[in-house]
Design an enzyme around this catalytic site. Structure first.
Site, mmCIF file in Angstrom:
data_model
loop_
_atom_site.group_PDB
_atom_site.id
_atom_site.type_symbol
_atom_site.label_atom_id
_atom_site.label_comp_id
_atom_site.label_asym_id
_atom_site.label_seq_id
_atom_site.Cartn_x
_atom_site.Cartn_y
_atom_site.Cartn_z
ATOM 1 N N HIS A 63 37.180 70.769 11.559
ATOM 2 C CA HIS A 63 36.190 70.721 10.568
ATOM 3 C C HIS A 63 36.551 70.049 9.026
ATOM 4 C CE1 HIS A 63 36.809 74.818 8.788
ATOM 5 N NE2 HIS A 63 36.353 73.887 7.661
ATOM 6 N N ASP A 110 37.500 75.272 16.800
ATOM 7 C CA ASP A 110 37.627 74.780 15.285
ATOM 8 C C ASP A 110 39.071 74.571 15.193
ATOM 9 O OD1 ASP A 110 37.426 73.202 12.981
ATOM 10 O OD2 ASP A 110 36.851 75.281 11.883
ATOM 11 N N SER A 205 40.483 76.727 4.707
ATOM 12 C CA SER A 205 40.276 76.275 6.188
ATOM 13 C C SER A 205 41.645 75.600 6.586
ATOM 14 C CB SER A 205 38.974 75.424 6.311
ATOM 15 O OG SER A 205 37.972 76.231 6.090
#
Length: 250
Positions: A63, A110, A205
């Site tokens: 992402h 992810d 992230s």
């Protein structure tokens, strides 16, 4: 006044959606004590984390690269994002490979691999990190795990300049799979972890989740930072050994 508050809240929510996860109530890491850490930047601004797994490859989260390379660069060897540290190595990104089954609605699969424009030079501040491969046992409930990043330190968008780190605990799968938590969106490819008031938040992230010094997860997503109902989510790396190996031959 109400419209101003609404605009502010919407801005923070938008930032959270874009960047995913960051460190809340952690501590500043000792400079360059986590030499595998990567800062993924656009126009000189930190967006996501990552970690060096081979001389020319950084592992991160899909992402973080939904629009591809997008003019981003990767910085290794950083402690302070703003300081002119001679330990820093900055790279263009030759290519980004997001997992083909990445589901942006629930953040399943992810995981991403970014190929650097040249091999990194190994130094005391830049080193590769070992990661769990197929067959490795996942850390069990209550196991202590570690993570690090330059993400937000609270839900108001406060950004650290220096690398933060955090020790948290794995949360039981039965808890994260409850309807009041992630329900069916909590897949077999995910692990969740936090401690009371301690969590990842926006900007972390792509960073690693470590167990006994090995990367077992990738910081992915979660609910409100620090929420006990929705702990931070991490992609289980060992589920992707074949894809990683195939991708890194390119």
């Amino acid at each position: 006044m109400d419209s101003v508050k609404l605009l502010f809240a919407s801005t923070i929510l938008c930032l959270w959606i874009i960047t995913g996860e960051s460190i809340m109530n952690g501590d500043e890491a000792a400079p360059h004590s986590r030499p595998y850490m990567a800062s993924i930047q656009k126009n000189g601004n930190h967006e996501c984390g990552g970690f060096l797994i081979a001389s020319q490859w950084v592992m991160s989260a899909s992402h973080c690269f939904q629009d591809g390379v997008g003019g981003r660069k990767i910085v290794l060897g950083a402690h302070s994002l703003s300081a002119d540290e001679d330990t820093k190595q900055t790279f263009d990104i030759v290519a980004v490979y997001n997992h083909p089954d990445f589901n942006k609605a629930i953040y399943d699969n992810d995981i991403s691999l970014a190929k650097l424009s040249r091999p990194a030079v190994e130094t005391d501040a830049v080193k590769q990190l070992k990661y769990a491969r197929e067959g490795a046992a996942d850390p069990q409930e209550d196991a202590e795990v570690e993570t690090a990043g330059w993400g937000f330190t609270d839900n108001l968008g406060s950004k650290p300049d220096k690398l933060q780190e955090l020790s948290i605990a794995v949360v039981g799968r039965h808890i994260c799979g409850r309807s009041r938590s992630y329900g069916p969106n909590f897949t077999k490819n995910m692990i969740c972890a936090n401690k009371r008031g301690q969590d990842t938040c926006a900007g972390d992230s792509g960073g690693p989740l470590l167990y006994k010094g090995i990367a077992v997860g990738i910081t992915s997503n979660g609910g409100k930072c620090g929420s006990s109902r929705k702990p931070g989510l991490y992609t289980i790396i060992s589920h992707y050994t074949q894809w990683i190996d195939q991708t890194m031959t390119q």
